[in-house]
Design an enzyme around this catalytic site. Structure first.
Site, PDB file in Angstrom:
ATOM      1  N   HIS A  52       0.806  -1.105   0.007  1.00  0.00           N
ATOM      2  CA  HIS A  52      -0.021  -0.146  -0.118  1.00  0.00           C
ATOM      3  C   HIS A  52       0.757   1.068  -0.052  1.00  0.00           C
ATOM      4  O   HIS A  52       1.298   1.478   0.987  1.00  0.00           O
ATOM      5  CB  HIS A  52      -0.913   0.038   1.194  1.00  0.00           C
ATOM      6  CG  HIS A  52      -1.736   1.322   1.373  1.00  0.00           C
ATOM      7  ND1 HIS A  52      -2.716   1.553   0.489  1.00  0.00           N
ATOM      8  CD2 HIS A  52      -1.819   2.220   2.144  1.00  0.00           C
ATOM      9  CE1 HIS A  52      -3.278   2.652   0.562  1.00  0.00           C
ATOM     10  NE2 HIS A  52      -2.683   3.281   1.848  1.00  0.00           N
ATOM     11  N   ASP A  54       1.125   5.056   0.039  1.00  0.00           N
ATOM     12  CA  ASP A  54       0.521   6.251  -0.201  1.00  0.00           C
ATOM     13  C   ASP A  54       1.159   7.472  -1.075  1.00  0.00           C
ATOM     14  O   ASP A  54       2.365   7.546  -0.968  1.00  0.00           O
ATOM     15  CB  ASP A  54       0.326   6.915   1.151  1.00  0.00           C
ATOM     16  CG  ASP A  54      -0.529   6.071   2.202  1.00  0.00           C
ATOM     17  OD1 ASP A  54      -1.712   6.032   1.789  1.00  0.00           O
ATOM     18  OD2 ASP A  54      -0.046   5.566   3.213  1.00  0.00           O
ATOM     19  N   ASP A 176      -7.778   1.461   2.030  1.00  0.00           N
ATOM     20  CA  ASP A 176      -7.284   2.449   3.285  1.00  0.00           C
ATOM     21  C   ASP A 176      -8.247   3.648   3.456  1.00  0.00           C
ATOM     22  O   ASP A 176      -8.256   4.250   4.478  1.00  0.00           O
ATOM     23  CB  ASP A 176      -5.828   3.117   3.075  1.00  0.00           C
ATOM     24  CG  ASP A 176      -5.412   3.658   4.266  1.00  0.00           C
ATOM     25  OD1 ASP A 176      -5.581   3.145   5.383  1.00  0.00           O
ATOM     26  OD2 ASP A 176      -4.360   4.335   4.338  1.00  0.00           O
ATOM     27  N   HIS A 423      -5.731   9.700  -0.417  1.00  0.00           N
ATOM     28  CA  HIS A 423      -6.420   9.995   0.812  1.00  0.00           C
ATOM     29  C   HIS A 423      -5.792  10.260   1.916  1.00  0.00           C
ATOM     30  O   HIS A 423      -6.282  10.340   2.941  1.00  0.00           O
ATOM     31  CB  HIS A 423      -7.131   8.529   1.156  1.00  0.00           C
ATOM     32  CG  HIS A 423      -6.218   7.362   1.205  1.00  0.00           C
ATOM     33  ND1 HIS A 423      -5.707   6.727  -0.043  1.00  0.00           N
ATOM     34  CD2 HIS A 423      -5.231   7.002   2.184  1.00  0.00           C
ATOM     35  CE1 HIS A 423      -4.900   5.965   0.472  1.00  0.00           C
ATOM     36  NE2 HIS A 423      -4.503   5.963   1.657  1.00  0.00           N
TER      37      HIS A 423
HETATM   38 ZN   LIG Z   1      -3.099   4.978   2.803  1.00  0.00          ZN
END
Ligand SMILES: [Zn+2]
Ligand SMILES: *[C@@H]1O[C@H](CO)[C@@H](O)[C@H](O)[C@H]1NC(C)=O
Ligand SMILES: *[C@@H]1O[C@H](CO)[C@@H](O)[C@H](O)[C@H]1NC(C)=O
Ligand SMILES: *[C@@H]1O[C@H](CO)[C@@H](O)[C@H](O)[C@H]1NC(C)=O
Ligand SMILES: *[C@@H]1O[C@H](CO)[C@@H](O)[C@H](O)[C@H]1NC(C)=O
Ligand SMILES: *[C@@H]1O[C@H](CO)[C@@H](O)[C@H](O)[C@H]1NC(C)=O
Length: 940
Positions: A52, A54, A176, A423
């Site tokens: 994941h 970001d 997420d 996000h």
């Molecule tokens: Zn995230």
């Protein structure tokens, strides 16, 4: 971002575990390339190796890509992709999914052509699979649908152009984001995805769904689109997006590796297999089919992918070896789309979901409703940037053709906007230095866009006069007009003390020029302003609160729309009337603050403070900032203003333009004082005589409206533990309250959080300044300052209020909200215009019908443009405008000749006639309503 909040889940799984114990002795070596695939009549465990990544959070997007600043967080995406590709090549069974195209694109550009060929082969063989595939994994609570569609389009376009159909993701993957919006599900369905997986939902909702085996469901994401157009199969992942407890084999984890040499003392295969089977069986109990999914990865994992894959190879081998002795558990390398395919093959019926997944709470006092408002200035800047990008750069480029493209631009503005949808970007949940980086990217993109706008306007108007842009008109700062205009132009109002305070030393204008402009659709108009020697003096300020203001009370024959009254004792609003519809409501409005006070004795249940994510006031009574407002007022023929002053850090202008059907409340909040050692979350509350019986309405990503009910959730029996924070919802562009006769709509200029805590009341959180971190990972208090505001950020914004009869209210507030989202851009030039200058232009032959909104008009490639037209009314909201409409594309544009049209899916990565999606059967539910949205791709 993740935080160790899933320990609750793991504990629960273990309690439910039905352990299957097989005692066996290990095999030391085994062939690689064991084929793993689903097997009928077994429990199939789909292991999904993933990372994941970001697109900015604790570090900036570039720092994450390179693995820079590992002192903040150890994370380097370039190494992840290097290492994963290497490891995939070592064993054809291994699978990996990749999600964030912003990173993949950066990496791809740096690869040799032989590496690119290798990666293409992995993609074609399904060993590397793209999932989601947008530029980023967008936030769902604080984004506007137009920007989300753009960022998805950008990522998916790159994947299609680079990998063809095998690169087209079949699954949307929002593991997420902190709660899930219905409009996102609707968009994903219209983008052609077969299913959607996520990790976070309210802890009570999850418990109920585990009990009833409803963690996999069919989301009917629109009440206007005919099913199954907006139906999306939705799966809730078992461990958020982490591996099951004890099975994390990343270099960042401490779980024991599989030690499979029986001659060594710490041989642990039996133990690992036993624990794994226990977890698999307990997971199977709360899902419906004989397939279950396990996410084997987490934040920025797989930088050294060998660790993961070596142990996963062994896990699969040892667990499956037991099948020879009767085990009915089959483990395989898999991807979300393989898993989804098996669910589809199961041919079951699925629970139907019609509402959304907000608000998200991970525990009784831990509601993630603060980020709906966190970083209000960034949220506004993102919204303005979207408007500039759509209205000016994209549309003007199309209308003025190649002439606009001479200049130094690339896609900087589009990429900056795409990254800002992440996000931890527009959500406001990133570290301060990362927020600064997002803002810098947006500013940089806008500079390049300005060149394009100047070129386009020069081409369309025939005037090459230099154009200037005033980005600080919100605080009456515009260098050109300050230096060339003096005081005595018609309809001049003095700059307020509050504005002088906010602008600091960035400008010196003493008056504002107010006049009404009207621009044609998809076009521009030109006004020239000159100085009159003997014009009337600027309007003078009255230091008495007027009892009422209403549109244009000087000139009775013009329409009068609104009237607002003030309480002469308090200076506050006291009523609002719509003079056309002859309706009046009582309306008072004031400002309050809430906060978590650590030293309050009332914290026995939880010491969770408010922070970037969490809203946790520990008193349900907000503090009133001031009972009364000092006021002054100004009246001209163009505008009437009542300026209210509540505190040195809270002021407001109540403003009514001559021909406006909406009342403007321009609020200015900050620097929020912290000298009492208390952070503060500032709200404004509108208290009305409308009889709401707990209901209110908020938009979903700026598009459809959803009904909300205080202390209630449509799909489970809520135990409400936070009377305020647990009743907040995201507001992206508007919210309303209504009864049978009155509807009060509030249009916002950015995403904010809000709720209706008491009947007749609507509150909106405007600004937050907090002194504690909320322990969800960001590791900083949300305590914004800047060079201009070293004592705390000052933020200004607008709320627009309209009062209507409920059956026709949407006819007013839909267009109003769109106008605020896509606002016209003002440019300024100095001096006389050349006599041949074209002063007005419209790119349309005629205005579009009111129900139709031009969402996208952008150059696609050399000779085609992408056009998105949307029907902007929900099926139930307007007698007049909810009907289907027909638009003749041939007669739409004034400068473009339409030579051909092909229809695409919403994200423009698939031809509409090639779009086939899995069909899913709901347990209940009926199909209904009109065909609502069509997307076109036309060539010029
Ligand atoms: Zn995230
Ligand atoms: C299966 O059971 C037999 C007999 O108990 C045993 O010898 C063998 O090692 C077992 N195999 C595995 C993989 O556990
Ligand atoms: C799915 O189930 C339905 C109803 O039970 C049945 O009619 C249909 O044939 C099944 N489809 C497949 C592909 O098995
Ligand atoms: C908040 O910011 C102010 C101004 O920079 C600073 O003085 C104060 O220490 C900060 N407080 C916290 C808790 O970060
Ligand atoms: C005014 O608008 C600019 C963007 O054009 C924004 O950066 C700034 O924060 C706004 N000022 C206030 C006080 O809200
Ligand atoms: C996908 O990419 C291919 C290759 O560039 C292109 O020919 C095709 O038109 C694209 N598909 C869509 C729907 O744009």
């Amino acid at each position: 971002m993740i935080f160790g909040l899933f320990s609750n889940m793991a504990v629960r799984s273990q309690r439910l575990a039905v352990a299957l114990l097989f005692i066996f002795s290990g095999v030391l070596s085994f062939p690689l390339g064991q084929e793993t695939k689903p097997t009928p009549n077994m429990l199939n465990v789909h292991l999904v190796p993933h990372t994941h990544d970001d697109v900015g959070w604790l570090k900036t997007v570039d720092q994450y890509f390179y693995g820079d600043r590992n002192d903040i967080q150890h994370a380097g995406v370039q190494y992840i992709l290097d290492s994963v590709v290497d490891q995939l090549l070592k064993n054809p069974d291994r699978r990996f999914i990749y999600v964030e195209t912003a990173f993949f694109y950066r990496w791809w550009k740096q690869q040799s052509s032989s590496m690119q060929q290798t990666v293409k082969k992995l993609v074609n063989e399904g060993r590397l699979e793209f999932v989601n595939g947008g530029w980023c994994m967008s936030d769902e609570a604080t984004t506007h649908y137009s920007a989300v569609i753009d960022q998805m389009t950008m990522g998916l376009r790159f994947l299609n152009e680079t990998f063809g159909p095998c690169g087209r993701p079949r699954v949307a993957w929002h593991i997420d984001p902190f709660g899930h919006a219905r409009e996102h599900a609707s968009m994903f369905a219209q983008m052609g995805y077969d299913g959607f997986f996520f990790g976070r939902l309210d802890y009570q909702d999850r418990a109920r769904r585990r009990r009833d085996k409803e963690q996999e469901l069919l989301w009917r994401a629109s009440d206007s689109l005919t099913p199954p157009m907006a139906d999306l199969f939705t799966g809730i992942l078992p461990n958020g997006y982490n591996p099951p407890e004890g099975f994390c084999w990343d270099q960042s984890c401490d779980d024991p590796p599989i030690r499979d040499d029986p001659d060594l003392e710490d041989y642990n295969v039996d133990d690992v297999v036993r624990r794994f089977l226990a977890i698999a069986n307990s997971q199977a109990i709360v899902y419906k089919t004989d397939h279950i999914i396990m996410t084997m990865g987490s934040d920025f994992q797989y930088e050294n992918a060998n660790l993961w894959y070596k142990n996963l190879d062994k896990l699969i081998h040892y667990v499956n070896a037991l099948q020879a002795n009767g085990s009915k558990v089959n483990v395989l390398y898999s991807t979300p789309s393989c898993y989804l395919q098996e669910l589809h093959r199961a041919n079951l019926t699925w629970a139907l979901k019609m509402d959304d997944f907000f608000p998200y709470a991970d525990d009784a006092h831990d509601f993630w409703t603060g980020y709906f408002t966190s970083r209000p200035a960034l949220k506004r800047y993102e919204r303005i940037s979207n408007s500039n990008l759509q209205v000016t750069c994209n549309q003007l480029e199309v209308l003025s053709g190649p002439a606009s493209r001479k200049g130094p631009f690339g896609e900087g503005d589009k990429k900056a906007m795409a990254v800002a949808q992440h996000h931890d970007a527009v959500s406001g949940t990133e570290k301060q230095h990362v927020a600064n980086d997002y803002a810098r990217r947006l500013a940089h993109g806008w500079q390049r866009c300005q060149v394009l706008v100047s070129n386009s306007l020069a081409a369309l108007s025939g005037s090459s006069a230099e154009r200037m842009y005033c980005d600080n008109l919100n605080i009456s700062v515009c260098p050109l007009t300050e230096s060339t205009l003096s005081v005595s132009v018609f309809q001049v109002v003095p700059v307020s003390a509050a504005t002088r305070e906010v602008r600091r030393n960035r400008g010196f204008a003493v008056n504002e020029l107010v006049f009404q402009v009207q621009a044609p659709p998809l076009g521009f108009t030109t006004y020239s302003v000159s100085l009159l020697q003997d014009g009337p003096p600027p309007a003078s300020t009255q230091h008495r609160t007027p009892t009422a203001i209403q549109n244009k009370n000087l000139c009775v024959h013009l329409p009068q729309f609104l009237r607002v009254t003030f309480d002469p004792d308090t200076g506050l609003l006291s009523s609002l009337s719509n003079l056309e519809t002859k309706q009046t409501i009582k309306l008072t409005q004031n400002f309050y603050w809430l906060v978590y006070n650590a030293s309050d004795g009332n914290n026995l249940q939880s010491d969770q403070p408010s922070g970037a994510y969490i809203f946790r006031p520990n008193s349900s009574t907000p503090f009133l900032i001031s009972k009364t407002a000092k006021t002054e007022s100004i009246q001209t023929s163009g505008v009437q203003e009542v300026r209210q002053w509540f505190a040195p850090w809270v002021s407001q202008v109540v403003r009514l333009y001559t021909d406006s059907k909406a009342l403007e409340l321009e609020w200015t909040v900050g620097p929020v004082p912290i000298d009492d050692d208390l952070g503060k979350e500032v709200i404004t509350r509108l208290d009305t005589s409308i009889k709401t019986s707990q209901y209110f309405y908020t938009d979903s990503n700026g598009r459809e409206m959803l009904q909300r009910k205080t202390d209630f959730r449509p799909t489970w029996n809520l135990r409400q533990s936070e009377p305020i924070a647990g009743n907040y919802y995201p507001i992206n562009s508007r919210a309303f309250i209504k009864d049978d006769v009155d509807q009060l709509t509030v249009v916002t200029d950015r995403s904010q959080g809000g709720g209706s805590i008491h009947n007749g009341s609507l509150e909106i959180m405007l600004h937050r300044r907090l002194l504690y971190d909320d322990v969800r990972g960001v590791g900083e208090p949300l305590n914004e300052t800047s060079n201009i505001f070293p004592k705390g950020l000052v933020v200004r914004g607008r709320l627009l209020l309209s009062l209507d009869r409920p059956p026709s209210a949407a006819d007013a507030h839909r267009p109003l909200a769109q106008e605020v989202v896509l606002q016209p851009l003002l440019t300024f030039t100095d001096g006389d215009l050349h006599p041949n200058t074209q002063l007005e232009f419209s790119g349309l032959q005629a205005a579009l019908p009111p129900a139709v909104h031009l969402l996208t008009l952008t150059q696609w490639d050399k000779d085609s443009v992408l056009l998105r037209l949307e029907h902007q009314f929900q099926s139930w909201e307007s007698k007049l405008n909810s009907q289907p409409v027909t638009v003749n594309l041939q007669k739409l544009f004034s400068t473009l000749e339409v030579l051909g049209v092909s229809e695409l899916n919403l994200s423009a990565n698939q031809w509409k006639d090639e779009m086939t999606r899995f069909h899913w059967t709901p347990m209940t539910g009926t199909g209904h309503l009109n065909l609502f949205i069509r997307f076109y791709y036309i060539s010029s």
